[in-house]
Design a protein around this motif. Structure first.
Motif, short mmCIF file in Angstrom:
data_model
loop_
_atom_site.label_atom_id
_atom_site.label_comp_id
_atom_site.label_asym_id
_atom_site.label_seq_id
_atom_site.Cartn_x
_atom_site.Cartn_y
_atom_site.Cartn_z
N ILE A 50 0.86 -1.18 0.00
CA ILE A 50 0.00 0.00 0.00
C ILE A 50 0.90 1.23 0.00
N LYS A 67 2.87 4.21 0.92
CA LYS A 67 3.34 4.68 2.22
C LYS A 67 2.80 6.08 2.55
N LEU A 114 -0.20 7.17 2.13
CA LEU A 114 -1.65 7.17 2.28
C LEU A 114 -2.06 8.24 3.30
N GLY A 168 0.49 8.09 6.22
CA GLY A 168 1.22 6.87 6.52
C GLY A 168 0.53 5.91 7.46
N TYR A 169 -0.82 5.98 7.55
CA TYR A 169 -1.55 5.09 8.43
C TYR A 169 -2.69 4.40 7.68
N LEU A 170 -2.92 3.11 8.01
CA LEU A 170 -4.04 2.38 7.43
C LEU A 170 -5.37 2.86 8.00
N TYR A 196 -8.63 1.35 -0.39
CA TYR A 196 -7.20 1.09 -0.36
C TYR A 196 -6.80 0.49 -1.71
N VAL A 239 1.21 2.20 7.96
CA VAL A 239 1.27 1.47 6.69
C VAL A 239 2.55 0.62 6.68
N VAL A 286 0.85 -5.99 3.18
CA VAL A 286 -0.42 -6.28 3.84
C VAL A 286 -1.10 -7.44 3.10
#
Length: 276
Positions: free
Chosen positions: A51, A53, A55, A67-69, A123, A188, A192
């Motif tokens: 994913i 980085k 994000l 940088g977080y899901l 995503y 992230v 994943v």
């Protein structure tokens, strides 16, 4: 009446917990797909990839996090907690709570800050678009310092940083009514794995076993397979297995304790009748 009611509710929770949807077993049985061209419509699959980085998630009080899901925002308020023991003795405690306890000492206190979850619309796991609606996570959330540009709302501009919190001061005695928010999230990772259903060229929730109702919500039994987990397939499966096992044992312990408390209420209430 209170004792038997607690027992019946606790036993219902225990039963629901033991018959909950086993999304670990469902994930283990998902077909591992390396190439999207190999995926069939409506197939339950697992797909591993990377994913972005960078994000970015849009926030409510802080404009964005990169940088977080997923980000979990937790709001608390400092107010009175009223407790009463079996003898009818009342005690009062000022403490941080998720919501205002309805009692006489909290009269007129209102909570302004709100908890919430920050996720994107979707995503992209390599070349697969995975919809974020109803996405579930089993990895551990880590605290995130509240650093970043504030949104333009007046309440955001009134927040002051203190350690890992953004504070909203009310200038009351003993800090009564003060509020704070904190943030936690899953960064992230390099890789994943997603488990769910392939439909319309996208990854969506497999909800054929979806479960609703208060008790199912209480024990986090959604009946959905739509999980984004850190690591390759084997690592993700192990993480999912541990999380589900820990969740089930937590509910077992809490349900057993509630059953014990319910019986105690019942027998204490019946004691005068036994004496007569």
């Amino acid at each position: 009446v209170i004792g038997p009611a607690i027992v019946l509710f606790a036993l219902s929770v225990l039963w629901k917990n033991e018959t909950r949807y086993d999304y670990y077993h469902a994930a283990k049985g998902a077909t591992e797909i390396s190439l999207l061209s190999d995926a069939a419509e409506q197939q339950i699959i697992s797909y591993t990839g990377a994913i972005d980085k960078g994000l970015t998630l849009k926030g409510k009080y802080i404009q964005s996090f990169s940088g977080y899901l997923v980000i979990q925002r937790t709001a608390e308020i400092y107010c009175w907690d009223r407790t009463e023991d079996d003898d009818g003795d009342v005690s009062w405690t000022l403490k941080w709570m998720n919501s205002v306890d309805s009692n006489s000492r909290n009269s007129g206190i209102k909570q302004q800050l709100r908890s919430g979850r920050l996720i994107p619309d979707s995503y992209r796991v390599d070349d697969l678009e995975v919809m974020a609606d109803r996405m579930e996570f089993v990895d551990s959330f880590k605290d995130i310092p509240p650093v970043g540009a504030r949104t333009e709302s007046s309440i955001s501009q009134s927040l002051a940083r203190q350690a890992n919190y953004l504070m909203l001061r009310k200038n009351r005695g003993r800090q009564l009514g003060d509020e704070r928010i904190s943030f936690s999230g899953i960064a992230v990772p390099k890789t994943v794995t997603w488990f769910g259903k392939y439909a319309g060229g996208k990854g969506v929730a497999h909800d054929a076993n979806q479960r609703d109702g208060f008790i199912n919500g209480l024990i986090e039994d959604t009946g959905i397979l739509h999980h984004l987990v850190v690591g390759d397939r084997n690592t993700a499966l192990e993480t999912t297995k541990r999380y589900l096992s820990r969740l089930k044992w937590t509910v077992r312990v809490a349900g057993t304790f509630a059953t014990y408390v319910g019986f105690q209420f019942f027998f204490l209430a019946m004691r005068p009748s036994f004496r007569r």
